[in-house]
Design an enzyme around this catalytic site. Structure first.
Site, PDB file in Angstrom:
ATOM      1  N   SER A   1       0.829  -1.196   0.000  1.00  0.00           N
ATOM      2  CA  SER A   1       0.000   0.000   0.000  1.00  0.00           C
ATOM      3  C   SER A   1       0.879   1.267   0.000  1.00  0.00           C
ATOM      4  CB  SER A   1      -0.950  -0.048   1.206  1.00  0.00           C
ATOM      5  OG  SER A   1      -2.067   0.761   1.010  1.00  0.00           O
TER       6      SER A   1
ATOM      7  N   ASP B   1      -7.857  -6.072  -6.345  1.00  0.00           N
ATOM      8  CA  ASP B   1      -7.628  -5.019  -5.351  1.00  0.00           C
ATOM      9  C   ASP B   1      -8.627  -3.895  -5.609  1.00  0.00           C
ATOM     10  OD1 ASP B   1      -6.694  -3.034  -3.666  1.00  0.00           O
ATOM     11  OD2 ASP B   1      -4.596  -3.220  -4.285  1.00  0.00           O
TER      12      ASP B   1
ATOM     13  N   HIS C   1      -6.698  -6.484  -1.713  1.00  0.00           N
ATOM     14  CA  HIS C   1      -5.606  -5.578  -1.332  1.00  0.00           C
ATOM     15  C   HIS C   1      -4.747  -6.125  -0.204  1.00  0.00           C
ATOM     16  CE1 HIS C   1      -3.563  -1.728  -0.902  1.00  0.00           C
ATOM     17  NE2 HIS C   1      -3.820  -1.751   0.400  1.00  0.00           N
TER      18      HIS C   1
END
Length: 412
Positions: free
Chosen positions: A226, A321, A355
């Site tokens: 991230s 994601d 994700h």
């Protein structure tokens, strides 16, 4: 509880968090149908649970490595399905396991299908920190974190673990595999209070790692996901000694906050448009397309110049994601490196994964409160595919670091 029914966890009821176990039941009637359940409580007191219905064989036995679930939290042969399919009763809860000292405790049980009567139970203790691994909080200069060191004198390869917010899970589990790992966070304050980031602070962490007596690798590795992803890319591009960088579901540009290094700004921030958040009936929003296009002319200055990196990259993107357009950003980085004549990278993408790619066998969660956005968001992924991706990627990360962080075993 039935005295003759036995629920066994093999090879042991105590194991590391990222180790598979074999769940078996014996002592049932021939072809008896029963429900197996798993239940755990996270660090915030939130209960996660799963259940699956099985039919015993002619000998009254069930083996989750062999037998399919007929219905429940998952269907089919899934040896670790009871673990990854655990969900909270409340919407938008992520499984909070950020501290390494306490094990992830899972209670397995077998119940009669009709009456629900408890027939047998067993407790699985899944440890994040193995025997002999040391844990030491560190506060040096402009960074703070937690250092994990394997037992023995080494030499060991060194890895910097970048988390958006503090979590010891990945770092402690990597230390079990023979790496000296320093876990640090991108945000040391509430995100709203942070106006810029300084690459120098992360460089201090890299230097600290290299100074540890047990470290034998000539450079360090970085693992990130991230927002940590673009910090990792910048470390690889600008800071000497970063030899191996794992980027998981991030961006190819510097996101949200200007990045400074050696007292000047080196990358402006790629900004986002929250009006592009897509609301859903569940109450969680989908933020996949909120970032501005990093390839647009006005945003190209935010792109991290990864072609400057001397080390190697492992790019991992989840194709489902829903928080970042990770697969597109990965493809852009691959194209950029190829355009510059570079082959110092490998990439892997995972259809059906979301994700939050973590070390394997923790509960999958499709949505939770976003620490920066401040409201629930969708992370994406289909549980079975996501769980399989975590198993594959975890092995790949270890292989990548072992390949590119060679240690000199000679002594003075």
């Amino acid at each position: 509880m039935s005295s003759q029914v036995r629920l066994r966890l093999l090879p042991s009821a105590r194991c590391l968090f990222d180790e598979p176990i074999q769940v078996t039941v014996a002592g049932l009637r021939s072809r008896q149908v029963v429900t197996l359940r798993a239940r755990s409580t996270d660090e915030k007191g939130m209960v996660f649970s799963s259940s699956a219905t099985y039919r015993a064989d002619g000998s009254g036995e069930i083996d989750l490595e062999r037998d399919p679930s007929l219905r429940g939290s998952y269907i089919g042969v899934e040896p670790m399905g009871l673990l990854w399919s655990m969900r909270a009763d409340t919407l938008h809860k992520w499984f909070q396991k950020t501290h390494s000292l306490n094990p992830h405790v899972v209670k397995f049980s077998v119940h009669e299908e009709e009456e629900g009567r408890l027939l047998a139970e067993a407790t699985n203790e899944r440890f994040l920190i193995g025997d002999g691994v040391s844990r030491r909080p560190v506060k040096e200069g402009n960074f703070q974190g937690v250092l994990f060191t394997p037992p023995g004198k080494g030499p060991f390869p060194a890895v910097l673990d970048l988390s958006t917010f503090m979590s010891e899970k990945r770092a402690s589990l990597l230390a079990n595999k023979g790496f000296v790992v320093l876990s640090v966070t991108v945000y040391n304050d509430k995100p709203n209070n942070v106006k810029e980031l300084h690459l120098d602070h992360f460089e201090e962490a890299v230097n600290f790692l290299q100074q540890q007596t047990e470290v034998g690798s000539k450079g360090v590795g970085v693992v990130s996901r991230s927002k940590g992803g673009d910090i990792a890319l910048s470390l690889a591009a600008f800071v000497p000694g970063v030899e191996a960088t794992v980027w998981i579901n991030g961006c190819c540009a510097n996101v949200a906050l200007p990045l400074h290094y050696n007292k000047s700004q080196i990358l402006p921030a790629l900004m986002f448009d929250t009006s592009k958040m897509v609301p859903t009936e569940s109450g969680a929003a989908m933020g996949k397309y909120v970032l501005h296009n990093p390839l647009a002319e006005e945003n190209k200055a935010t792109l991290v110049p990864i072609e400057q990196a001397k080390g190697h990259f492992l790019f991992a993107a989840a194709e489902d994601d829903l928080n970042w357009d990770s697969k597109a950003y990965m493809d852009q980085m691959v194209e950029r490196l190829r355009r510059h004549g570079k082959n110092n990278f490998e990439s892997v993408s995972y259809p059906g994964a979301g994700h939050y790619l973590d070390p394997p066998y923790g509960p999958y969660f499709p949505s939770s409160l976003h620490g920066v956005v401040g409201k629930p968001v969708l992370w994406g992924g289909e549980p079975r595919s996501h769980a399989a991706a975590e198993v594959h990627l975890w092995k790949k990360i270890q292989e990548f670091f072992r390949t590119h962080l060679s240690c000199d075993a000679t002594t003075d």
